[in-house]
Design a protein around this motif. Structure first.
Motif, PDB file in Angstrom:
ATOM      1  N   ALA A  96       0.812  -1.218   0.000  1.00 58.81           N
ATOM      2  CA  ALA A  96       0.000   0.000   0.000  1.00 58.81           C
ATOM      3  C   ALA A  96       0.846   1.268   0.000  1.00 58.81           C
ATOM      4  N   GLN A  97       2.148   1.158   0.267  1.00 61.77           N
ATOM      5  CA  GLN A  97       2.946   2.383   0.324  1.00 61.77           C
ATOM      6  C   GLN A  97       3.611   2.725  -1.012  1.00 61.77           C
ATOM      7  N   LEU A  98       3.441   1.864  -2.032  1.00 64.08           N
ATOM      8  CA  LEU A  98       4.087   2.127  -3.313  1.00 64.08           C
ATOM      9  C   LEU A  98       3.410   3.283  -4.027  1.00 64.08           C
ATOM     10  N   PHE A  99       4.197   4.175  -4.619  1.00 67.40           N
ATOM     11  CA  PHE A  99       3.568   5.295  -5.299  1.00 67.40           C
ATOM     12  C   PHE A  99       4.348   5.835  -6.484  1.00 67.40           C
ATOM     13  N   PHE A 144       2.656  -0.568 -10.176  1.00 67.76           N
ATOM     14  CA  PHE A 144       1.234  -0.891 -10.184  1.00 67.76           C
ATOM     15  C   PHE A 144       0.851  -1.945 -11.205  1.00 67.76           C
TER      16      PHE A 144
ATOM     17  N   PRO B 206      -1.004   6.534  -3.271  1.00 65.01           N
ATOM     18  CA  PRO B 206      -1.470   5.229  -2.794  1.00 65.01           C
ATOM     19  C   PRO B 206      -2.963   5.235  -2.440  1.00 65.01           C
ATOM     20  N   VAL B 209      -4.922   5.075  -5.738  1.00 57.80           N
ATOM     21  CA  VAL B 209      -4.825   3.748  -6.350  1.00 57.80           C
ATOM     22  C   VAL B 209      -5.669   2.752  -5.583  1.00 57.80           C
ATOM     23  N   ASN B 213      -9.000   0.541  -6.819  1.00 52.01           N
ATOM     24  CA  ASN B 213      -9.114  -0.905  -6.657  1.00 52.01           C
ATOM     25  C   ASN B 213     -10.344  -1.282  -5.855  1.00 52.01           C
ATOM     26  N   ARG B 214     -10.563  -0.531  -4.788  1.00 53.42           N
ATOM     27  CA  ARG B 214     -11.744  -0.781  -3.974  1.00 53.42           C
ATOM     28  C   ARG B 214     -13.016  -0.656  -4.798  1.00 53.42           C
ATOM     29  N   ASP B 217     -13.481  -3.673  -7.019  1.00 49.50           N
ATOM     30  CA  ASP B 217     -13.908  -4.836  -6.245  1.00 49.50           C
ATOM     31  C   ASP B 217     -15.365  -4.681  -5.816  1.00 49.50           C
ATOM     32  N   LEU B 218     -15.690  -3.495  -5.360  1.00 54.30           N
ATOM     33  CA  LEU B 218     -17.043  -3.245  -4.857  1.00 54.30           C
ATOM     34  C   LEU B 218     -18.065  -3.413  -5.970  1.00 54.30           C
TER      35      LEU B 218
ATOM     36  N   ASN C  92     -13.951  -4.647   0.839  1.00 54.62           N
ATOM     37  CA  ASN C  92     -14.365  -4.238  -0.491  1.00 54.62           C
ATOM     38  C   ASN C  92     -15.603  -4.934  -1.018  1.00 54.62           C
ATOM     39  N   GLN C  93     -16.319  -5.661  -0.139  1.00 58.74           N
ATOM     40  CA  GLN C  93     -17.611  -6.183  -0.580  1.00 58.74           C
ATOM     41  C   GLN C  93     -18.703  -5.727   0.394  1.00 58.74           C
ATOM     42  N   VAL C  95     -21.085  -3.218   1.511  1.00 53.24           N
ATOM     43  CA  VAL C  95     -21.720  -2.054   0.918  1.00 53.24           C
ATOM     44  C   VAL C  95     -22.499  -1.235   1.938  1.00 53.24           C
TER      45      VAL C  95
END
Lengths: 289, 264, 279
Positions: A96-99, A144, B206, B209, B213-214, B217-218, C92-93, C95
Motif C-alpha cells: 500500500a505504500q508504493l507510489f 502498479f 497510494p 490507487v 481498486n476498492r 472490487d465493490l 471491499n464487498q 456495501v
C-alpha cells in the motif's frame, strides 16, 4: 544496536474524553542480532508497541532507548527522523505504500529521504531488488502493473534500501500463499544470518515463531505476560489456549502423543525437533528387539 | 483506531435526536429563510428564544454550539464592523474620515451578529443530532420529485451512503499510509509550503490507487449480489414521520406568523 | 442425478492478445450438496474459474449449466439468485453502512418486500452468530466478522450454491476458523453446495473433492486423502504440507521408514505409537 523499553506507558489522546490506555509498564530488551517474535491477541497492543520502535510515537511515560538515542515524553519531535533509518518497519500489506512511477524510484525513495545521493540510491535499489528475489528487468516497470506478491517484495526492498540495523516486520506474510510465505520467511532468515540483521517479527503464526525466533514476547491487553525462549513460552499448551494464542503445529501434535503415553522432556516445537525425539524412541524400540 | 466523531454527531436520545431527519433538514433550511424576516429587536429576540429552546431540547451543552462559531469569528466580526462603521442613519456618535458610527449602524451591526450566530447554531443543531447516514436518507427522500426530471436520485443516494460508509475505513488507511511513509523518512508537517505539498504525493497516490481498486472490487461484488440499478429495488431502511414532527412544522409556521406580526 | 453445476470445455482470456489463456478447455461437474475445493498456484486460473460460474466473466467458448439452466448473457441475473459469492477482501464487498444494512443489500436488489426482509436479515445474522452486531458499523468489525456478515448476505438470499473466492486469505487464524466453521454449519443446515477457492489446507480438508488447477488447466481431481498424498508437490499446487507429511519427511531424513500413503494426524499418531513403543 539494542532497543530497550523501561517502564513504558502509552495512552491514546490523554486528557480527553477519548483517552485510552494501550501499554502498561512495559519493560523489554531487543538485543542486537536477535530474532525476536512479538505475539498477542488482536488488541493486545502489538501495533502500538511497534510504533515505538522507530519513534513514530513517544511513550506517555517511561523511556525508550533505541541504540544510543533516548526517547521520553518530552523529547523534541524534530530530531527523531534519523532513528527511522536505523529501525526499518515493514507494515502489514506494505504494498500500500508504493507510489512512484518506477520500481527503481520507489525503492530509492527511502534512502533519498535520508540524504543518500541519486547514484547511490539507484545502486542500492538494484541491490535490494535482487535481495528480495526480483531481477533487474523490474527496475523500470511501474509498481502498479506487478502482482500482489511482487509489489510486496518491492515495498520490502524499499525498506531494506535504507540499510536499517533492525528490521521490524508486521505480519509480513499476511495474504500470501504457502509458497510465497515460505520464500518470504526464508529471505528474512538469510538477512538475519548473512547480514546479522536484528529482526523483530510480529505475528499470529506460531510455527514461524517456533521455526525462526530465538526470543518471544507475549502481550496481552497492553502488558507483557510472558517472555523468553520459544521452548519456555510454548511449554504449556493449556496456557496458550487460554490466552487464545495459537499453538505450534508440532507441539500440538506432540501433545497427542503425550496423551497416548509418550514422554518428552520438552514439547518439541518443530517437525525436526519432534523427529529427533522420536528417533530416540525408535532406537530404543530397535534395541529392545 | 477511529477517534474522530465524523460530522460531529453526538449520540443522544433527546426530542431533537429522535425527530425524523427530513423534518430537521426542512426546518433548518426554512429557519435560514425566515431569519431574513426579522428587522427589529423584538423579532430577533423571538428567533433567539426559539433557537435557545431548541438547543435546550437537544440536551447538548451549549459549549459545542459556541465551538461552531469559532472558525468563523473573524468573518463575523469583520462584517459587523463594516456595518457599524459605514451605515448612515440616526444619531451620529463618532465620525473620522470615511468612518461614521451611527445609531443605525450599531443596531444593524448587532442584528447581523445575531443573524450569523443563529444560523450557525441551527445548522450545528442539525449535524450534532443527526447521523450523516440519516441525513443522506432524508436528502434522498426530498430529492425524489426530481426523478421526473430524470435526475439519478437513487444512484446519488447510493453513492452518498457508500462514501459515508468508507470514510472511517479511508481515515484508517490514511493513517497507515502516513505511518509507512514516515517510516521511510517523510516529514508531513515540516518545511515550507512547497515541501509540504511534495510530502502529500506519497500519501495521495497510494490512496487514489487503493480507492480505484476498492471501487472495482465493490462493483464486482455488487453485481454478484444482483445489483442492476435502482429499478425494482425495495428499501430496508425507512424513515418514520411522527406526530411530533408535524408539531415542529406547525411551530415553525407559528413562528413565521409571529415574525410577520412583530416586524416593523 | 443431474449435476447442479456443469462446465464443458471452458476457454477464457482476459485479453484476446494474451499468450496463455486464463482458462483452457476446463470441464467438470459438481453434484448438489458437495463441498468442492479448488486449489492451484497463483495465476492458475482458480479465481477466474469461480467468476465464470456466476457469470461475472463470460467464457470465450464452452458452456456452463447451473441448476440445469445454461448460462448466457440474459439469464445471468437469474443464475445469480442461485449462486452466492464471498470475496477475498472483507472491506471491499461491504456495501451497507451497518451490518444489517449490508445483509439487506442483496434482498433489496431482488425487490423483496420489507416485512420479509426484516425476517430474513434477522434469521441470516443468527445463523452466522452476528445478530448482536446488527447495528454495528463495518469499521468496527474484525476481518472474520466482516466475512461472516458477507456470508449472512449470501444466506439471506437462500441460494443453492455458495462460492468462497479465497474468502479466508486475508484473515488471521482466528478469523479463518470462524469463517470455516460458519460455512460447515450452514452447509449442514441447508444442504448447500460449497465451492471454495483456497490456499488453506484446513479449509480444503473439509471438501468432498479437490480440483487442482495449473496454468489455466484442470490437472487433477481427487479426495483430500488422495490429493494430500502428493507430498512435496502440494506446494506447487498452492497448499502447504499437512503436518504428518512434514514429519514423515523429517523422519525419512533420519533414516526411519515411513508408510507411503497419506495419514491424517490421528492415524499418524496411532502409527507412531505402535511403531515406537509397542515393538
Amino acid at each position: 544496536m539494542d532497543i530497550r523499553f523501561e517502564q513504558v506507558d502509552f495512552t491514546y489522546q490523554p486528557n480527553t474524553p477519548f483517552e485510552q490506555r494501550a501499554l502498561f509498564d512495559l519493560n523489554l530488551t531487543i538485543e542486537d542480532g536477535s530474532y525476536t517474535a512479538i505475539v498477542g491477541h488482536t488488541g493486545s497492543g502489538k501495533s502500538t508497541l511497534l510504533q515505538h520502535l522507530n519513534a513514530l510515537v513517544k511513550p506517555t511515560k517511561g523511556t525508550v532507548r533505541i541504540g544510543d538515542r533516548t526517547i521520553v515524553p518530552e523529547t523534541n519531535n524534530k530530531n527523531l527522523k534519523p532513528i527511522r533509518k536505523k529501525v526499518g518497519i515493514v507494515f502489514q500489506f506494505p504494498e500500500a505504500q508504493l507510489f512512484e512511477e518506477t520500481v527503481a524510484k520507489d525503492i530509492a525513495f527511502g534512502p533519498k529521504n535520508f540524504g543518500v545521493s541519486e547514484e547511490d540510491a539507484a545502486s542500492l535499489a538494484a541491490e535490494m531488488l535482487g535481495l528480495v528475489g526480483l531481477d533487474a528487468s523490474y527496475l523500470e516497470r511501474s509498481p502498479f502493473e506487478l502482482s500482489g506478491g511482487q509489489m510486496r517484495r518491492v515495498a520490502i526492498a524499499g525498506v531494506l534500501a535504507m540499510e536499517p540495523e533492525v528490521l521490524v516486520l508486521d505480519e509480513p506474510t499476511a495474504g500470501l500463499d504457502p509458497q510465497g510465505r515460505k520464500e518470504m520467511m526464508e529471505m528474512f532468515q538469510r538477512l538475519h544470518e548473512e547480514r546479522g540483521m536484528t529482526i523483530v517479527l510480529v505475528t499470529h503464526l506460531m510455527d514461524d515463531v517456533a521455526n525462526y525466533a530465538d526470543h518471544v514476547i507475549v502481550l496481552e491487553k497492553g502488558k507483557i505476560v510472558k517472555s523468553g525462549i520459544p521452548q519456555e513460552v510454548f511449554q504449556n499448551i493449556d496456557w496458550l489456549k487460554e490466552k487464545q494464542l495459537g499453538v505450534p503445529t508440532a507441539a500440538s501434535f506432540a501433545e497427542k502423543l503425550v496423551n497416548k503415553g509418550m514422554n518428552f522432556d520438552h514439547l518439541p516445537l518443530t517437525a525436526d525437533a519432534l523427529a529427533d525425539e522420536l528417533l530416540k524412541g525408535f532406537k530404543k524400540a530397535g534395541e529392545g528387539q | 483506531m477511529n477517534k474522530l466523531i465524523f460530522g460531529r454527531y453526538i449520540p443522544g436520545n433527546s426530542f431533537i435526536h429522535t425527530m425524523d431527519p427530513r423534518a430537521k433538514l426542512v426546518a433548518s433550511f426554512y429557519f435560514i429563510g425566515i431569519i431574513f424576516l426579522a428587522n427589529n429587536w423584538q423579532t430577533y429576540a423571538m428567533l433567539t428564544i426559539f433557537t435557545l429552546f431548541a438547543i435546550f431540547l437537544s440536551k447538548i451543552n451549549i459549549r459545542f454550539f459556541i465551538r461552531g462559531i469559532k472558525p468563523l469569528i473573524w468573518l463575523i466580526l469583520f462584517t459587523v464592523a463594516l456595518q457599524m462603521l459605514f451605515t448612515q442613519g440616526g444619531e451620529v456618535y463618532f465620525k473620522w474620515g470615511i468612518f461614521t458610527l451611527t445609531e443605525f449602524g450599531i443596531m444593524n451591526g448587532l442584528m447581523i451578529f445575531c443573524r450569523f450566530v443563529l444560523i450557525i447554531f441551527m445548522s450545528t443543531l442539525l449535524t450534532l443530532t443527526t447521523p450523516p447516514l440519516d441525513l443522506s436518507d432524508a436528502i434522498e427522500y426530498l430529492l425524489r420529485p426530481l426523478k421526473v426530471l430524470r435526475f439519478p436520485v437513487h444512484e446519488v443516494s447510493l453513492m452518498l451512503s457508500i462514501a459515508l460508509r468508507f470514510v472511517p475505513t479511508l481515515m484508517d488507511e490514511t493513517e497507515k499510509i502516513m505511518n509507512a511513509q514516515r517510516a521511510r523518512g517523510v516529514d508531513f508537517g515540516e518545511g515550507n509550503l512547497i515541501q509540504k505539498m511534495k510530502a502529500v504525493v506519497p500519501l495521495l497516490i497510494p490512496l487514489f490507487v487503493s480507492s480505484f481498486n476498492r471501487a472495482e472490487d465493490l462493483a464486482t461484488a455488487m453485481e454478484a449480489r444482483g445489483y442492476q440499478g435502482g429499478d425494482g429495488r425495495t428499501k430496508y431502511r425507512i424513515l418514520h414521520w411522527h406526530v411530533k414532527d408535524t408539531a415542529v412544522m406547525l411551530a415553525f409556521a407559528a413562528l413565521t406568523a409571529v415574525l410577520i406580526l412583530l416586524r416593523s | 442425478m443431474q449435476p447442479i453445476i456443469e462446465l464443458k470445455n471452458i476457454d477464457f482470456n482476459y485479453q484476446p492478445e494474451d499468450a496463455s489463456p486464463a482458462l483452457k478447455d476446463v470441464s467438470f461437474s459438481i453434484q448438489q450438496g458437495e463441498w468442492i475445493a479448488i486449489i492451484g498456484h497463483n495465476g492458475s486460473g482458480k479465481s477466474t474459474l469461480a467468476k465464470t460460474i456466476n457469470g461475472l466473466l463470460l467464457p470465450a467458448s464452452g458452456s456452463i449449466a447451473v441448476g440445469g439452466k445454461e448460462l448466457n448473457e440474459t439469464n445471468v441475473w437469474d443464475i445469480r439468485r442461485m449462486v452466492g459469492m464471498v470475496f477475498q477482501n472483507p472491506d471491499n464487498q461491504f456495501v451497507g453502512s451497518t451490518v444489517e444494512d449490508d445483509v439487506a443489500f442483496g434482498l433489496e436488489n431482488q425487490g423483496i418486500p420489507r416485512e420479509e426482509m426484516l425476517v430474513r436479515v434477522k434469521d441470516a445474522l443468527e445463523k452466522v452468530r452476528m445478530d448482536s452486531f446488527a447495528t454495528r458499523e463495518p469499521a468496527r468489525l474484525s476481518g472474520g466478522q466482516k466475512q461472516r456478515v458477507a456470508i449472512a448476505g449470501v444466506v439471506a438470499l437462500r441460494p443453492d450454491i455458495i462460492i468462497l473466492d479465497e474468502a479466508t486469505s486475508m484473515l488471521d487464524p482466528e478469523g479463518r476458523e470462524e469463517v470455516i466453521s460458519t460455512i460447515k454449519k450452514i452447509k449442514e443446515e441447508s444442504n448447500l453446495t460449497v465451492i471454495s477457492i483456497t490456499h488453506d489446507i484446513d479449509e480444503a480438508a473439509n471438501a468432498n473433492r479437490i480440483l487442482v488447477m495449473k496454468q489455466g488447466e484442470l490437472v487433477g481431481e481427487g479426495t483430500p486423502a488422495e490429493i494430500f498424498s502428493a507430498g512435496t508437490d502440494l506446494i506447487q499446487m498452492g497448499l502447504d504440507l499437512p503436518f504428518p507429511e512434514k514429519l514423515k519427511i523429517a523422519l525419512k531424513k533420519r533414516g526411519i521408514d515411513v508408510p507411503k500413503e497419506y495419514l491424517t494426524e490421528e492415524r499418524m499418531v496411532d502409527w507412531l505409537w505402535t511403531s515406537v513403543l509397542n515393538k
